[in-house]
Design a protein around this motif. Structure first.
Motif, PDB file in Angstrom:
ATOM      1  N   LYS A   1      25.359  23.078  50.644  1.00 32.90           N
ATOM      2  CA  LYS A   1      24.546  23.864  49.706  1.00 32.90           C
ATOM      3  C   LYS A   1      23.006  24.032  50.388  1.00 32.90           C
ATOM      4  O   LYS A   1      22.540  22.688  50.350  1.00 32.90           O
ATOM      5  N   TRP A   2      22.284  24.745  50.337  1.00 35.31           N
ATOM      6  CA  TRP A   2      20.993  24.858  50.831  1.00 35.31           C
ATOM      7  C   TRP A   2      20.176  24.220  49.601  1.00 35.31           C
ATOM      8  O   TRP A   2      18.843  23.803  50.043  1.00 35.31           O
ATOM      9  N   ASP A   3      20.626  24.269  48.590  1.00 36.54           N
ATOM     10  CA  ASP A   3      19.719  23.630  47.521  1.00 36.54           C
ATOM     11  C   ASP A   3      19.625  22.272  47.801  1.00 36.54           C
ATOM     12  O   ASP A   3      18.760  21.271  47.057  1.00 36.54           O
ATOM     13  N   TYR A   4      20.511  21.703  48.488  1.00 37.51           N
ATOM     14  CA  TYR A   4      20.321  20.189  48.973  1.00 37.51           C
ATOM     15  C   TYR A   4      19.091  19.743  49.818  1.00 37.51           C
ATOM     16  O   TYR A   4      18.475  18.639  49.534  1.00 37.51           O
TER      17      TYR A   4
ATOM     18  N   LEU B   1       6.948  14.660  48.439  1.00 37.80           N
ATOM     19  CA  LEU B   1       8.091  15.744  47.625  1.00 37.80           C
ATOM     20  C   LEU B   1       9.368  14.919  47.640  1.00 37.80           C
ATOM     21  O   LEU B   1      10.004  14.619  48.531  1.00 37.80           O
ATOM     22  N   GLU B   2       9.722  14.617  46.260  1.00 37.26           N
ATOM     23  CA  GLU B   2      10.995  13.938  46.027  1.00 37.26           C
ATOM     24  C   GLU B   2      12.027  15.086  45.455  1.00 37.26           C
ATOM     25  O   GLU B   2      11.635  15.675  44.627  1.00 37.26           O
ATOM     26  N   ASN B   3      13.275  14.656  45.700  1.00 38.00           N
ATOM     27  CA  ASN B   3      14.255  15.521  45.156  1.00 38.00           C
ATOM     28  C   ASN B   3      15.715  14.566  45.097  1.00 38.00           C
ATOM     29  O   ASN B   3      15.864  14.022  46.241  1.00 38.00           O
ATOM     30  N   SER B   4      16.419  14.821  43.921  1.00 39.11           N
ATOM     31  CA  SER B   4      17.616  14.214  44.150  1.00 39.11           C
ATOM     32  C   SER B   4      18.679  15.517  43.629  1.00 39.11           C
ATOM     33  O   SER B   4      18.449  16.185  42.664  1.00 39.11           O
ATOM     34  N   GLN B   5      19.868  15.292  44.410  1.00 37.01           N
ATOM     35  CA  GLN B   5      20.647  16.445  44.167  1.00 37.01           C
ATOM     36  C   GLN B   5      22.147  15.760  43.967  1.00 37.01           C
ATOM     37  O   GLN B   5      22.466  14.807  44.888  1.00 37.01           O
ATOM     38  N   GLU B   6      23.054  16.301  43.267  1.00 38.75           N
ATOM     39  CA  GLU B   6      24.358  15.735  43.287  1.00 38.75           C
ATOM     40  C   GLU B   6      25.247  16.373  44.598  1.00 38.75           C
ATOM     41  O   GLU B   6      25.236  17.998  44.640  1.00 38.75           O
TER      42      GLU B   6
ATOM     43  N   PRO C   1      15.920  22.478  45.402  1.00 32.77           N
ATOM     44  CA  PRO C   1      16.558  23.442  44.493  1.00 32.77           C
ATOM     45  C   PRO C   1      15.836  24.846  44.628  1.00 32.77           C
ATOM     46  O   PRO C   1      14.547  24.780  44.482  1.00 32.77           O
ATOM     47  N   GLY C   2      16.585  25.756  44.608  1.00 31.26           N
ATOM     48  CA  GLY C   2      16.046  27.099  44.614  1.00 31.26           C
ATOM     49  C   GLY C   2      15.779  27.533  46.047  1.00 31.26           C
ATOM     50  O   GLY C   2      15.579  28.896  46.514  1.00 31.26           O
ATOM     51  N   PHE C   3      15.793  26.953  47.165  1.00 29.27           N
ATOM     52  CA  PHE C   3      15.798  27.209  48.289  1.00 29.27           C
ATOM     53  C   PHE C   3      17.002  27.995  48.969  1.00 29.27           C
ATOM     54  O   PHE C   3      17.946  27.685  48.660  1.00 29.27           O
ATOM     55  N   ASP C   4      16.611  28.963  49.759  1.00 29.55           N
ATOM     56  CA  ASP C   4      17.764  30.217  50.163  1.00 29.55           C
ATOM     57  C   ASP C   4      17.169  30.754  51.555  1.00 29.55           C
ATOM     58  O   ASP C   4      16.105  31.273  51.645  1.00 29.55           O
ATOM     59  N   PRO C   5      18.071  30.358  52.594  1.00 28.30           N
ATOM     60  CA  PRO C   5      17.616  30.754  53.623  1.00 28.30           C
ATOM     61  C   PRO C   5      17.660  32.270  53.846  1.00 28.30           C
ATOM     62  O   PRO C   5      16.983  32.699  54.847  1.00 28.30           O
ATOM     63  N   ARG C   6      18.160  33.070  53.186  1.00 31.79           N
ATOM     64  CA  ARG C   6      18.186  34.575  52.980  1.00 31.79           C
ATOM     65  C   ARG C   6      17.156  35.143  52.268  1.00 31.79           C
ATOM     66  O   ARG C   6      16.648  36.294  52.172  1.00 31.79           O
ATOM     67  N   GLY C   7      16.586  34.063  51.590  1.00 30.41           N
ATOM     68  CA  GLY C   7      15.222  34.444  50.703  1.00 30.41           C
ATOM     69  C   GLY C   7      14.132  34.270  51.633  1.00 30.41           C
ATOM     70  O   GLY C   7      13.937  34.359  52.925  1.00 30.41           O
ATOM     71  N   ARG C   8      12.879  33.878  50.931  1.00 34.48           N
ATOM     72  CA  ARG C   8      11.619  33.536  51.709  1.00 34.48           C
ATOM     73  C   ARG C   8      11.039  32.420  50.872  1.00 34.48           C
ATOM     74  O   ARG C   8      11.407  32.060  49.737  1.00 34.48           O
ATOM     75  N   VAL C   9      10.036  31.777  51.490  1.00 38.62           N
ATOM     76  CA  VAL C   9       9.166  30.684  50.733  1.00 38.62           C
ATOM     77  C   VAL C   9       7.569  31.316  50.886  1.00 38.62           C
ATOM     78  O   VAL C   9       7.296  31.514  51.802  1.00 38.62           O
ATOM     79  N   GLU C  10       7.063  31.451  49.560  1.00 37.25           N
ATOM     80  CA  GLU C  10       5.635  31.908  49.608  1.00 37.25           C
ATOM     81  C   GLU C  10       4.677  30.683  49.064  1.00 37.25           C
ATOM     82  O   GLU C  10       5.107  29.614  48.465  1.00 37.25           O
ATOM     83  N   ILE C  11       3.547  30.740  49.670  1.00 36.49           N
ATOM     84  CA  ILE C  11       2.482  29.479  49.391  1.00 36.49           C
ATOM     85  C   ILE C  11       1.384  30.324  48.537  1.00 36.49           C
ATOM     86  O   ILE C  11       0.630  30.991  49.365  1.00 36.49           O
ATOM     87  N   GLU C  12       1.213  30.005  47.254  1.00 37.86           N
ATOM     88  CA  GLU C  12      -0.053  30.677  46.543  1.00 37.86           C
ATOM     89  C   GLU C  12      -1.021  29.372  46.642  1.00 37.86           C
ATOM     90  O   GLU C  12      -0.872  28.593  45.838  1.00 37.86           O
TER      91      GLU C  12
ATOM     92  N   ILE D   1       4.148  26.255  45.669  1.00 38.15           N
ATOM     93  CA  ILE D   1       5.104  26.660  46.659  1.00 38.15           C
ATOM     94  C   ILE D   1       6.387  27.369  45.697  1.00 38.15           C
ATOM     95  O   ILE D   1       6.576  26.760  44.987  1.00 38.15           O
ATOM     96  N   ILE D   2       6.435  28.493  46.322  1.00 37.66           N
ATOM     97  CA  ILE D   2       7.382  29.512  45.659  1.00 37.66           C
ATOM     98  C   ILE D   2       8.729  29.637  46.461  1.00 37.66           C
ATOM     99  O   ILE D   2       8.640  30.145  47.537  1.00 37.66           O
ATOM    100  N   PHE D   3       9.932  29.253  45.924  1.00 32.04           N
ATOM    101  CA  PHE D   3      11.082  29.629  46.657  1.00 32.04           C
ATOM    102  C   PHE D   3      11.723  30.843  45.979  1.00 32.04           C
ATOM    103  O   PHE D   3      12.019  30.802  44.845  1.00 32.04           O
ATOM    104  N   VAL D   4      11.747  31.670  46.605  1.00 29.82           N
ATOM    105  CA  VAL D   4      12.432  33.022  46.311  1.00 29.82           C
ATOM    106  C   VAL D   4      13.979  33.381  47.057  1.00 29.82           C
ATOM    107  O   VAL D   4      13.922  33.273  48.100  1.00 29.82           O
ATOM    108  N   ASP D   5      14.837  33.501  46.036  1.00 34.77           N
ATOM    109  CA  ASP D   5      16.311  33.616  46.759  1.00 34.77           C
ATOM    110  C   ASP D   5      16.396  35.109  46.972  1.00 34.77           C
ATOM    111  O   ASP D   5      15.811  35.771  46.866  1.00 34.77           O
ATOM    112  N   ALA D   6      17.814  35.260  47.376  1.00 36.14           N
ATOM    113  CA  ALA D   6      18.029  36.577  47.979  1.00 36.14           C
ATOM    114  C   ALA D   6      17.956  37.686  46.975  1.00 36.14           C
ATOM    115  O   ALA D   6      17.785  38.709  47.066  1.00 36.14           O
ATOM    116  N   GLN D   7      18.433  37.100  45.585  1.00 32.11           N
ATOM    117  CA  GLN D   7      18.240  37.977  44.520  1.00 32.11           C
ATOM    118  C   GLN D   7      16.881  38.197  43.727  1.00 32.11           C
ATOM    119  O   GLN D   7      16.609  38.843  42.713  1.00 32.11           O
TER     120      GLN D   7
END
Length: 607
Positions: free
Chosen positions: A483-486, A463-468, A489-500, A590-596
């Protein structure tokens, strides 16, 4: 006070103010005992070739604190005497900040230079010019924001020289005794390889100058007394001197075993006259001294001239000061030391310069200006690249504690350290990450930005990712605006991660071998056990484990040999080693769901 003295004093004040302003991060520092305990016991001092290396300055902070707590100085970092480390520890224990000791020795060395110049020249202007050269010399100024031993060593040798000169001027045995005590403290601050030659020099010159046996006896006894005093951290809890004498076998044995062959005897001299230095360790490259100034070569030349003049005039002060400088240079010629080991000679060189050019004061001002021009970029240029590269290293090696201290205060307020670490571990566990590769490029100091390139080697693929990445400059230090996006992208520790998952199998279930590196009390034994379990070579296992810091978390080594028999498995499951059943991997998302409730999707597909 004369106008010229006021002008010089204002210059000194301005330079010191400049140094303190650009070292202001030291005033907000607070020592963290728990952090340094973990740092030391997971560093190269306890885990060979650990990815979490601790520098000398950080080591002395920890050791000093432990000495104040009552640790025997022969049990920890025993190869270096305890005096200055103990002072750092006292400042940490009672003030929360060891840098007050660094500042104390900086000003103490400046005072010693002033008094030594005044003792020899009896002129306040010349003495102040000596201080001006001192505060503009890079060797000293850069030590304000360090907790090394070189500045304390320099201060103590300068005081030793001062009282020896006073003894020659006044023949007062109290001055001679003080000179000896400061040499003893000097010996108890760093490895005492200089002391035998300096002690011999002092004894001989005392005999010649006084023609009395009492003087060298008092001097020798006071040196030993000063050395005993430097071990106050030992004697405050272990008053018996006989074990103390016997325990010196440990540091002596250490240095006899680490003696170097093939020493480049000209390395130091090239550093002094050409500002080039070849490191003595394996793979070292050639570079400059870093804190070089014209005071070094001019000081050496003047030492030769003043020694000759001292002999002609039978002036024991100049004979002793020049031979004292040559003693240190001689030892450094035959033992491969770092360039900073030249530091104790520099106050002596400053005194030589002031004496030689006292009638040409514009030249002294010019030397001060040239030294300051070397010093200026060291303090004012704060390139982002160094901090950014450290952040990349902390991330790839999972050095959570160091990473936490490199981020901005806003992150500290929102996430306590243990929660910060747990978020990382949960993220990597959820994505079943086995290895991380991180690089940072396009560092922009002016804009406070760099590009973070992350590659996760996961059971779900690469899995590769580039962020400023953004950075902020706080109290003369770069901090990462975290920022947790580092992480993704889309990862939020107050949210959750789902795997379908779908029904398409990508990878069968396997048994994986993990180890907690911190529990590897015998690295060789553990490497062999892990090698038997995974059928990987010991060198391969060793390389895998050294890619991450040895900490409290289990780290992936490899997959269990399918043909492993139960007895071999049982015999090699040492404390800290575990075998886990890794579930099969299916295609899906893999689905990253943030707090909102916002979603970011990452497809799982074969590589």
């Amino acid at each position: 006070m004369k106008k010229v003295d006021i002008a010089i004093l204002l210059l000194i004040t301005a330079v010191v103010g400049f140094l303190l302003y650009f070292s202001r991060q030291i005033f907000t520092y607070h020592y963290e005992p728990e952090y340094y305990e973990n740092y030391y016991y997971n560093s190269q001092w306890n885990v060979p070739q650990s990815a979490r290396g601790i520098s000398d300055g950080e080591l002395y902070k920890f050791v000093g604190y432990r000495l104040v707590q009552g640790e025997n100085p022969f049990n920890i970092n025993y190869e270096v005497p305890p005096f200055a480390k103990h002072l750092y520890g006292l400042a940490e224990m009672y003030l929360g900040n060891p840098y007050w000791v660094s500042l104390f020795f900086f000003f103490l060395t400046g005072l010693a230079v002033y008094l030594l110049c005044f003792e020899l020249l009896k002129n306040n202007t010349y003495a102040l010019l000596g201080v001006l050269l001192f505060v503009t010399t890079p060797f000293f100024a850069t030590q304000i924001k360090e907790t090394m031993l070189d500045l304390p060593l320099t201060a103590l040798l300068s005081l030793h020289a001062l009282f020896f000169v006073r003894y020659f001027k006044k023949t007062d045995l109290k001055d001679l005794a003080l000179a000896g005590i400061f040499l003893g403290l000097f010996t108890g601050t760093k490895i005492g390889v200089y002391t035998p030659l300096i002690l011999l020099l002092g004894v001989v010159i005392c005999l010649i100058s006084s023609r009395k046996i009492l003087s060298p006896v008092i001097y020798t006894v006071s040196v030993f007394g000063g050395y005993v005093l430097s071990f106050i951290s030992y004697f405050s809890r272990h008053p018996n001197p006989f074990p103390w004498l016997r325990l010196h076998e440990k540091p002596i044995g250490f240095y006899l075993q680490t003696a170097s062959d093939g020493v480049d005897h000209w390395n130091q001299w090239r550093g002094i006259f050409q500002n080039t230095y070849q490191g003595f360790w394996v793979g070292a490259s050639k570079g400059g001294l870093g804190d070089w100034s014209l005071i070094l070569p001019i000081g050496v030349i003047l030492a030769v001239i003043l020694f000759y003049q001292g002999l002609k005039k039978k002036d024991f002060s100049w004979i002793y000061l020049t031979l004292l400088a040559f003693s240190i240079l001689l030892v450094n010629t035959f033992i491969p030391f770092w360039p900073r080991y030249l530091m104790p000679t520099v106050p002596l060189f400053i005194v030589f310069l002031i004496f030689a050019f006292r009638k040409i004061t514009p030249l002294i001002f010019l030397l001060a200006a040239l030294s300051f021009s070397v010093l200026l970029p060291t303090f004012t240029i704060n390139n982002l690249s160094g901090h950014a590269e450290a952040v990349a290293r902390f991330t790839s090696t999972r050095a959570y504690r160091e990473l936490y201290r490199s981020v901005d205060p806003a992150t500290w307020s929102n996430y306590p350290e243990k929660e910060f670490q747990a978020i990382f571990e949960n993220f990597y566990s959820t994505l079943r990450v086995k290895k991380i590769s991180v690089t940072l490029n396009n560092s922009d100091t002016a804009g406070g930005k760099a590009t973070l390139n992350t590659k996760y080697f996961s059971d779900y693929g690469i899995l590769e990712n580039s962020q400023e990445m953004d950075f902020v400059f706080i109290n003369n230090q770069w901090k990462t605006a975290w920022k947790w996006d580092y992480l993704w992208p889309g990862f939020d520790p107050r949210g959750r991660v789902e795997i379908e998952k779908t029904s398409k199998l990508l990878k069968k279930s396997q048994k994986a071998v993990y180890v907690i590196p911190r529990l590897m009390y015998d690295w060789g034994k553990y490497s062999q056990a892990l090698s038997r379990l995974t059928r990987l070579g010991s060198s391969v296992v060793d390389k895998i484990l050294r890619e991450v810091i040895p900490d409290d978390y289990p780290r992936f080594v490899g997959y269990l040999d399918p043909g492993m028999d139960p007895d071999t498995l049982k015999n090699n499951l040492l404390p800290g080693i575990a075998v886990r059943e890794e579930p099969a991997v299916y295609s899906g998302t893999i689905i990253f769901v943030d707090a909102q409730g916002n979603q970011t999707q990452l497809p799982i597909k074969p590589n």
